[in-house]
Design a protein around this motif. Structure first.
Motif, short mmCIF file in Angstrom:
data_model
loop_
_atom_site.label_atom_id
_atom_site.label_comp_id
_atom_site.label_asym_id
_atom_site.label_seq_id
_atom_site.Cartn_x
_atom_site.Cartn_y
_atom_site.Cartn_z
N ARG A 209 17.85 -11.18 -2.49
CA ARG A 209 17.19 -12.32 -1.86
C ARG A 209 15.81 -11.96 -1.31
O ARG A 209 15.52 -12.17 -0.13
CB ARG A 209 18.06 -12.97 -0.76
CG ARG A 209 19.50 -13.25 -1.13
CD ARG A 209 19.67 -14.03 -2.42
NE ARG A 209 18.97 -15.29 -2.44
CZ ARG A 209 18.20 -15.68 -3.47
NH1 ARG A 209 18.04 -14.93 -4.55
NH2 ARG A 209 17.58 -16.82 -3.41
N GLY B 208 12.97 -16.44 -4.35
CA GLY B 208 12.09 -17.50 -4.85
C GLY B 208 12.49 -18.85 -4.26
O GLY B 208 11.63 -19.67 -3.93
N ASN B 209 13.79 -19.05 -4.09
CA ASN B 209 14.26 -20.34 -3.57
C ASN B 209 13.65 -20.68 -2.22
O ASN B 209 13.20 -21.80 -2.01
CB ASN B 209 15.79 -20.30 -3.40
CG ASN B 209 16.49 -20.78 -4.65
OD1 ASN B 209 16.37 -21.94 -5.02
ND2 ASN B 209 17.21 -19.89 -5.30
N ASN C 124 11.94 -22.19 -16.93
CA ASN C 124 13.39 -22.29 -17.01
C ASN C 124 13.72 -23.77 -17.14
O ASN C 124 13.34 -24.53 -16.24
CB ASN C 124 14.02 -21.71 -15.73
CG ASN C 124 15.50 -22.03 -15.58
OD1 ASN C 124 16.15 -22.49 -16.51
ND2 ASN C 124 16.03 -21.81 -14.39
N SER D 25 9.80 -13.85 -7.36
CA SER D 25 11.14 -13.38 -7.03
C SER D 25 11.33 -11.91 -7.40
O SER D 25 11.17 -11.55 -8.57
CB SER D 25 12.16 -14.23 -7.81
OG SER D 25 13.42 -13.61 -7.84
N TYR E 286 9.49 -15.84 -13.25
CA TYR E 286 9.72 -15.04 -14.48
C TYR E 286 8.42 -14.40 -14.97
O TYR E 286 8.27 -14.15 -16.16
CB TYR E 286 10.33 -15.92 -15.57
CG TYR E 286 11.67 -16.51 -15.15
CD1 TYR E 286 12.82 -15.72 -15.13
CD2 TYR E 286 11.77 -17.82 -14.72
CE1 TYR E 286 14.03 -16.24 -14.71
CE2 TYR E 286 12.98 -18.36 -14.30
CZ TYR E 286 14.11 -17.56 -14.29
OH TYR E 286 15.32 -18.05 -13.87
N ASP F 35 5.60 -22.01 -9.69
CA ASP F 35 6.82 -21.21 -9.70
C ASP F 35 6.71 -20.21 -10.84
O ASP F 35 6.83 -20.57 -12.01
CB ASP F 35 8.01 -22.16 -9.88
CG ASP F 35 9.34 -21.44 -9.89
OD1 ASP F 35 9.35 -20.20 -10.10
OD2 ASP F 35 10.38 -22.10 -9.73
N1 PMP Z 1 12.59 -20.78 -9.82
C1 PMP Z 1 13.22 -20.78 -11.00
C2 PMP Z 1 12.59 -21.50 -12.16
C3 PMP Z 1 14.45 -20.14 -11.15
O1 PMP Z 1 15.07 -20.17 -12.34
C4 PMP Z 1 15.01 -19.46 -10.04
C5 PMP Z 1 16.34 -18.75 -10.13
N2 PMP Z 1 17.26 -19.26 -10.97
C6 PMP Z 1 14.30 -19.48 -8.83
C7 PMP Z 1 13.11 -20.14 -8.76
C8 PMP Z 1 14.86 -18.84 -7.59
O2 PMP Z 1 14.72 -17.46 -7.59
P1 PMP Z 1 15.54 -16.55 -6.56
O3 PMP Z 1 16.80 -16.16 -7.21
O4 PMP Z 1 14.63 -15.41 -6.26
O5 PMP Z 1 15.77 -17.38 -5.34
#
Ligand code: PMP
Length: 443
Positions: free
Chosen positions: A279, A122-123, A209, A268, A240, A237
């Motif tokens: 990843r 996701g990052n 989050n 993700s 979740y 995003d």
């Molecule tokens: N967006 C949010 C709101 C997250 O909490 C996270 C992971 N903590 C991510 C994106 C990133 O996800 P990933 O671990 O797949 O990179």
């Protein structure tokens, strides 16, 4: 997010020709990556180890990944075609699976060849979308508390974050009562006021989050209206997306009328299948939005590792047969329930999350003894950090200070909160309950 600067690194004691150690200059890092020497995750991991605390700080799973997912990973590691570069858009088998899944979920055709790019988690999806639409000096508006990578990514791009805090509805006392994630609301006029002619992107995170808020259709409609008025790209995003509880339905803003043409969804596999280390993530959107994201992604990382993409494709296939997502949701519900019960037992109020796997506990009732000592790296960051340190050292439970998810301007809104992650085994959550009882003497 209060950041102590990195100290100037301008001296070393390399010996000089005259035999005297003389200061020499060391290269200095770019401002784009400036920040504290130790980030909050590392800092609290260190305290966790030092005080033998239970770590509910970072959101990695504390239980084994599902066996069928691991089996898919082992099998993919033997497939010859996975030994070489994947196409930048992603391995076709995964894009096909994603297209099937999201055509259903978004209730519209999603084309595996034009609407999807596989990302390195996701990052990377977030960074690619932001890089695709923001020039230096452009602004992105987001709701606080916000996932800390948003700020960091914007800084990397020389773009400017604009913040609008979600607030607990007036009249609700979150320091005394358990509240619902839906009690945290956005003032839509405040959002409008934060937008300027330089604003290009609006970031939304649902399920959220750290609040656990699942935005309602009506809320998304209002937010979408603002995006429409100002011709903004929406970065949604939704990492979740498979973790919602008690009948709360996750809506993607992309499904609202007119929104498909301005929304890129970031997801993700790490969250969906409990394999954050693999990843794998993805971006989904209309072709005219996905193309710039693909370009950014190709320049940032070129392509994602092939075997784990195939493994996730096969994991999706299996998950539909074995009803994995419903089972997983139920398991998370139980974990949430155990942690809530422990908090109830000590009378510590919290926000019940409707989605994601975090609980914001309200620490307003807790009185830290006046003679309790804090290291400078903690006391310099305010009450929220102090409370988390107190929890780690005195109670033996580590959380994360949510001030990390706020701009300096609004960081005090986090003063009374600690974020606890419940993606952990039930036995561990029960041990947390036993330790939290010690809080009673401080309330
Ligand atoms: N967006 C949010 C709101 C997250 O909490 C996270 C992971 N903590 C991510 C994106 C990133 O996800 P990933 O671990 O797949 O990179």
């Amino acid at each position: 997010m209060i950041m102590a600067p990195i100290p100037a690194r301008n001296s070393s004691t390399a010996p000089q020709p005259n035999g005297q150690p003389q200061p020499t200059k060391l290269p200095v890092a770019s401002q784009r990556v400036e920040g504290p020497l130790t980030d909050v995750w590392t800092l609290f991991n260190q305290y966790t180890a030092k005080y033998k605390a239970i770590n509910l700080g970072q959101g990695f799973m504390g239980f084994p990944a599902p066996q069928f997912v691991k089996d898919a990973g082992s099998a993919a590691a033997q497939v010859e075609s996975c030994m070489q570069y994947a196409p930048p858009r992603g391995v076709p088998a995964l894009r096909d699976e994603l297209a099937k899944n999201y055509s259903q979920f978004l209730d519209r055709p999603v084309d595996p060849n034009t609407n999807i790019v596989v990302a390195a988690g996701g990052n990377e999806a977030l960074l690619s979308v932001l890089a695709a639409f923001l020039d230096p000096g452009d602004e992105a508006v987001m709701m606080e508390p916000a996932f800390d990578q948003y700020f960091a990514n914007l800084k990397l791009l020389n773009a400017v974050p604009k913040y609008v805090p979600l607030r607990v509805r007036p009249g609700i006392d979150a320091t005394q009562n358990v509240i619902s994630a839906s009690d945290w609301v956005l003032d839509i006029d405040e959002l409008r006021a934060a937008i300027t002619p330089r604003t290009k992107v609006l970031i939304i995170n649902t399920p959220h989050n750290p609040i656990g808020k699942v935005f309602t259709y009506d809320e998304l409609q209002q937010i979408g209206q603002v995006a429409q008025e100002h011709n903004l790209v929406i970065l949604s995003d939704e990492v979740y997306d498979r973790l919602t509880y008690d009948g709360h339905t996750h809506h993607s803003i992309a499904t609202l009328p007119g929104m498909w043409n301005r929304t890129v969804i970031a997801c993700s596999a790490g969250k969906a299948f409990g394999v954050t280390g693999w990843r794998i993530g993805w971006m989904i959107g209309a072709e005219h939005l996905i193309l710039p994201c693909l370009r950014a992604h190709t320049r940032l990382i070129f392509t994602v590792n092939s075997p784990m993409q195939l493994a996730i494709a096969n994991a999706f296939k299996a998950a539909h047969k074995n009803d994995f997502f419903n089972t997983q949701r139920q398991e998370y519900w139980e974990r949430r329930h155990h942690l809530c019960q422990s908090l109830d037992a000590v009378g510590l109020p919290y926000t019940i999350p409707d989605g994601s796997y975090f609980i914001l506990a309200n620490t307003g009732k807790i009185k830290i003894p006046a003679d309790f000592e804090f290291p400078l790296e903690v006391s310099s960051q305010g009450r929220c950090y102090e409370m988390c340190y107190f929890f780690t050292k005195e109670i033996g439970v580590t959380g994360i200070p949510p001030s990390e998810f706020y701009s300096d301007e609004h960081a005090q809104l986090a003063d009374n909160y600690i974020r606890l992650a419940f993606c952990k085994p039930l036995e561990l959550l029960d041990q947390v309950g036993e330790r939290l009882v010690r809080l009673k003497q401080y309330m």
